[in-house]
Design a protein around this motif. Structure first.
Motif, PDB file in Angstrom:
ATOM      1  N   SER B 148       0.833  -1.205   0.000  1.00  0.00           N
ATOM      2  CA  SER B 148       0.000   0.000   0.000  1.00  0.00           C
ATOM      3  C   SER B 148       0.868   1.256   0.000  1.00  0.00           C
ATOM      4  O   SER B 148       0.650   2.195  -0.776  1.00  0.00           O
ATOM      5  N   LEU B 149       1.897   1.266   0.870  1.00  0.00           N
ATOM      6  CA  LEU B 149       2.750   2.457   0.947  1.00  0.00           C
ATOM      7  C   LEU B 149       3.545   2.647  -0.335  1.00  0.00           C
ATOM      8  O   LEU B 149       3.683   3.769  -0.843  1.00  0.00           O
ATOM      9  N   THR B 152       1.336   3.960  -3.092  1.00  0.00           N
ATOM     10  CA  THR B 152       1.065   5.386  -2.874  1.00  0.00           C
ATOM     11  C   THR B 152       2.260   6.219  -3.327  1.00  0.00           C
ATOM     12  O   THR B 152       2.110   7.227  -4.029  1.00  0.00           O
ATOM     13  N   ARG B 153       3.442   5.771  -2.962  1.00  0.00           N
ATOM     14  CA  ARG B 153       4.657   6.475  -3.362  1.00  0.00           C
ATOM     15  C   ARG B 153       4.792   6.495  -4.875  1.00  0.00           C
ATOM     16  O   ARG B 153       5.166   7.491  -5.485  1.00  0.00           O
ATOM     17  N   ILE B 156       2.519   9.014  -6.317  1.00  0.00           N
ATOM     18  CA  ILE B 156       2.951  10.385  -6.021  1.00  0.00           C
ATOM     19  C   ILE B 156       4.126  10.777  -6.901  1.00  0.00           C
ATOM     20  O   ILE B 156       4.245  11.917  -7.343  1.00  0.00           O
ATOM     21  N   LEU B 186      -3.254  11.831  -6.108  1.00  0.00           N
ATOM     22  CA  LEU B 186      -4.127  10.794  -5.562  1.00  0.00           C
ATOM     23  C   LEU B 186      -5.587  11.056  -5.876  1.00  0.00           C
ATOM     24  O   LEU B 186      -6.433  10.188  -5.656  1.00  0.00           O
ATOM     25  N   ASN B 187      -5.912  12.270  -6.381  1.00  0.00           N
ATOM     26  CA  ASN B 187      -7.297  12.525  -6.753  1.00  0.00           C
ATOM     27  C   ASN B 187      -7.711  11.689  -7.950  1.00  0.00           C
ATOM     28  O   ASN B 187      -8.870  11.324  -8.096  1.00  0.00           O
ATOM     29  N   GLN B 190      -5.872   5.929  -7.255  1.00  0.00           N
ATOM     30  CA  GLN B 190      -5.754   5.508  -5.857  1.00  0.00           C
ATOM     31  C   GLN B 190      -5.193   4.097  -5.790  1.00  0.00           C
ATOM     32  O   GLN B 190      -5.434   3.285  -6.680  1.00  0.00           O
ATOM     33  N   PRO B 191      -4.470   3.789  -4.708  1.00  0.00           N
ATOM     34  CA  PRO B 191      -3.818   2.471  -4.633  1.00  0.00           C
ATOM     35  C   PRO B 191      -4.783   1.306  -4.760  1.00  0.00           C
ATOM     36  O   PRO B 191      -4.431   0.269  -5.316  1.00  0.00           O
ATOM     37  N   ILE B 192      -6.030   1.483  -4.249  1.00  0.00           N
ATOM     38  CA  ILE B 192      -6.943   0.345  -4.290  1.00  0.00           C
ATOM     39  C   ILE B 192      -7.300  -0.017  -5.732  1.00  0.00           C
ATOM     40  O   ILE B 192      -7.640  -1.162  -6.025  1.00  0.00           O
ATOM     41  N   VAL B 195      -3.684  -1.761  -7.215  1.00  0.00           N
ATOM     42  CA  VAL B 195      -3.414  -3.111  -6.726  1.00  0.00           C
ATOM     43  C   VAL B 195      -4.683  -3.723  -6.163  1.00  0.00           C
ATOM     44  O   VAL B 195      -4.732  -4.120  -5.011  1.00  0.00           O
ATOM     45  N   SER B 196      -5.698  -3.810  -6.986  1.00  0.00           N
ATOM     46  CA  SER B 196      -6.938  -4.426  -6.506  1.00  0.00           C
ATOM     47  C   SER B 196      -6.736  -5.930  -6.356  1.00  0.00           C
ATOM     48  O   SER B 196      -5.805  -6.505  -6.940  1.00  0.00           O
TER      49      SER B 196
END
Lengths: 419, 266
Positions: B148-149, B152-153, B156, B186-187, B190-192, B195-196
């Motif tokens: 997840s982290l 996100t990185r 970004i 992130l708008n 999104q990570p979900i 990597v669903s």
């Protein structure tokens, strides 16, 4: 008092006001410009009104003659959902918060102001702290989890979830944010001080989107309070092992209430927690990974949580016997070490549980059964709370430039399934 | 216990205690069970030392390959199952197949990144063998946080084509800063979504994880309804978590970026 309607005045009257055409400046340089400006005003006045702010734009419900405003607000500030970013530079509260937390210089006051605006106050994601809070939450959860994994490698899954919640959950972060001296505005708006946390008590706002999915059995879980499996929580549920709420209808259950109640308190807790996460996210965005990690260590991981109080066993003697069987230790046998007052009203029995010649755990209790169970619980806790040490290295230490070579951390195979 | 029907276990134990004032090793040796002591202090007499040596010689097989004998039940079950065919499920026991999967997932020498026990632990679900040989839940929890982290990185840091931001209904201009512009990516992503669980399950199938994970499906005839997606996701996360604990965060981040995010097309 009759208010003067400036927009009704004609352009000529406006022109006649002192300062409309500068007379003190050099005539040679400015005469054409001044003439053109005056001419422009003159021609414009016949077509449309110039934008001169009226008293209505500065109205905020108070009487300005009796209570002159402390600072000059931008026009129509009360109609805005949150204070404009420029006002962040004039807020004493914000600057004080920045200094009190020793935030890095690279973090501007405007970002800190944005971190204090909850999404229930302002829906525009470019003005609220949702994205910052998401980044901060990912960082906080990662660092707390890696610290727990390395410091307590044998922690059972349920205890790990509870410990995560104890360090990084909404209640904990709420206390952390309050301990910073953060106060909240009674209601959000463009006129509030940017140094106050702004959130709305009348609408819940959107939750931060985390990794987690709606379960197929979600209705049954809610209606009949079914128990959702622990190993499937890793994929379906959030980082605290709780079911992810995907429908907003459940959040809008409560109507507007004037006084504080459990619902408004939970909204406040959520807002404070998101603010704490957003500050961490802001530090990461502006100053990088290491300052964010140092901030998390000093504000969140420095708190004390007694992990041994989180345990709750169903049949500790059976669990201990299974543990000894798995690890190939001698079968555990409880022996009475000492006793006093057996026939009195308050007996004390000290029971030790032995595996061969080794004592696994010991406890005192008011009866033989209780003392044996407590001793078994102590033995199990001493197994599950094993720690390689207080100053244990975590994997993210390897991201620093001058990191020492990594020695593999101890990985435990899993807990005894006690149910 | 029916190992020695001619004499009871209790009398055997008492005899041993009386004759030798014995340590655990010699008792266990007479009973034919390997035993190790909790304490690491040296054995006190030579008989105990010999017992220890013979015990360790017997215990050559690795822990992932067998269920501890003393954790096994009476050998029969009085439970009446609805469908007997559902109790039958065979898992992989071949280390070569497992190594091949790790090589496919992590690249060449991927099978040497983790020690043997951890390699098997990372792909063992809690439903396997009643959880008696360990399971990968804790590793998977940590692995998911890493993924997840890192995702996100990745969002970004990735360059994105600048498009006009949506007009604010109040006509405001947000505070501009390059750091905040990164965060606001992130708008749009999104990570979900990156990597669903469906995408990760597909990656797991491509790499050959379904043939290698150790689990017990509720309905062997319908693996999807038995939770195959969850088991595959758990195994993938657990492998990442194990790599992080074994090698550190730098290596784990690299593995997530190159072996997972790149293959998902992120």
């Amino acid at each position: 008092m009759k208010r003067l309607r400036v927009d009704r005045w004609t352009g000529q009257l406006l022109l006649a006001r002192p300062g409309a055409c500068p007379a003190s400046t050099p005539r040679t340089a400015l005469r054409p410009a001044a003439a053109s400006r005056c001419a422009a005003v003159r021609t414009r006045s016949t077509r449309a009104m110039p934008e001169i702010p009226t008293d209505e734009d500065y109205a905020d419900g108070t009487d300005h003659t009796r209570f002159p405003p402390l600072e000059k607000l931008p026009p129509r500030a009360t109609s805005l959902p949150s204070p404009p970013p420029e006002r962040a530079l004039q807020s004493a509260k914000l600057a004080a918060l920045h200094a009190r937390l020793s935030l890095p210089e690279k973090l501007p006051l405007q970002t800190l102001a944005r971190a204090l605006v909850d999404n229930s106050a302002d829906e525009n994601p470019l003005f609220n702290n949702t994205n910052l809070a998401f980044v901060g939450q990912s960082l906080i959860h990662y660092h707390v989890a890696e610290w727990l994994m390395c410091r307590y490698p044998r922690l059972p899954m349920e205890i790990l979830y509870a410990a995560m919640k104890g360090y990084a959950g909404p209640a904990a972060l709420h206390h952390v944010a309050r301990s910073w001296g953060l106060e909240h505005a009674a209601a959000p708006g463009g006129e509030v001080d940017p140094g106050l946390l702004q959130f709305s008590l009348h609408k819940p706002g959107n939750a931060i989107v985390t990794l987690g999915y709606k379960r197929a059995e979600a209705e049954g879980l809610q209606k009949y309070k079914w128990r959702h499996g622990i190993s499937s929580r890793v994929v379906f549920d959030d980082d605290f092992g709780q079911v992810v709420e995907t429908d907003k209808a459940t959040q809008l259950r409560r109507a507007d209430t004037e006084y504080g109640n459990e619902y408004t308190r939970s909204l406040a807790e959520k807002a404070y927690a998101n603010c704490a996460r957003a500050v961490v996210g802001a530090i990461y965005a502006h100053a990088g990974r290491e300052p964010a990690k140092a901030f998390i260590r000093s504000h969140i991981l420095s708190r004390t949580l007694d992990l041994s109080a989180l345990f709750s066993f169903k049949k500790p003697t059976r669990e201990l016997a299974l543990l000894c069987a798995r690890e190939d230790f001698e079968f555990p046998i409880a022996r009475l070490l000492s006793e006093t007052g057996r026939l009195s009203r308050t007996p004390v029995f000290v029971v030790g549980i032995f595996s061969g010649k080794d004592k696994l755990g010991e406890a005192a209790g008011p009866s033989l059964e209780v003392a044996r169970n407590k001793a078994a619980m102590n033995a199990l806790k001493s197994w599950y709370l094993y720690s390689p040490g207080e100053h244990v290295r975590v994997p993210s230490d390897m991201l620093a430039e001058d990191a020492q070579p990594w020695t593999p951390a101890y990985i435990d195979m899993g807990e005894i399934i006690g149910r | 216990m029916t190992l020695h029907p001619s004499r009871s276990v209790a009398s055997a134990t008492c005899k041993a205690l009386r004759r030798y004032n014995a340590s655990a090793q010699s008792v266990a040796c007479r009973l034919g069970q390997p035993v190790r002591q909790l304490s690491t202090s040296l054995a006190r007499n030579s008989e105990a030392a010999e017992a220890v040596e013979s015990a360790t010689e017997q215990q050559v097989r690795p822990r992932w390959s067998y269920t501890p004998e003393r954790m096994k039940g009476p050998g029969f079950s009085i439970n009446v199952v609805k469908d007997r065919s559902r109790t039958v499920w065979h898992n992989n026991e071949d280390p070569a197949k497992l190594d091949a999967m790790y090589n496919r997932l992590l690249g060449s020498k991927g099978d040497r990144m983790l020690p043997d026990e951890i390699k098997w632990l990372a792909i063992t679900h809690k439903s396997f063998d009643q959880g008696r040989r360990g399971f990968n839940t804790r590793l998977a929890y940590f692995g998911r946080l890493i993924v997840s982290l890192e995702t996100t990185r990745h969002i970004i840091v990735a360059p994105v084509t600048a498009r006009d931001p949506p007009r604010d209904p109040f006509g405001r201009e947000p505070f501009q800063h390059s750091a905040l512009a990164n965060i606001d990516k992130l708008n749009t992503r999104q990570p979900i979504d990156v990597v669903s669980k469906e995408k990760l399950a597909k990656l797991a199938v491509d790499v050959g994880l379904p043939e290698v994970v150790r689990w017990k499906p509720r309905m062997p005839e319908n693996l999807d309804a038995s939770g195959m997606t969850v088991v595959l996701n758990t195994a993938l996360f657990a492998i990442i978590g194990a790599i992080s604990l074994q090698h550190g965060a730098e290596v784990a981040q690299q593995v997530v970026r190159e072996k997972i995010l790149r293959r998902l097309g992120a």
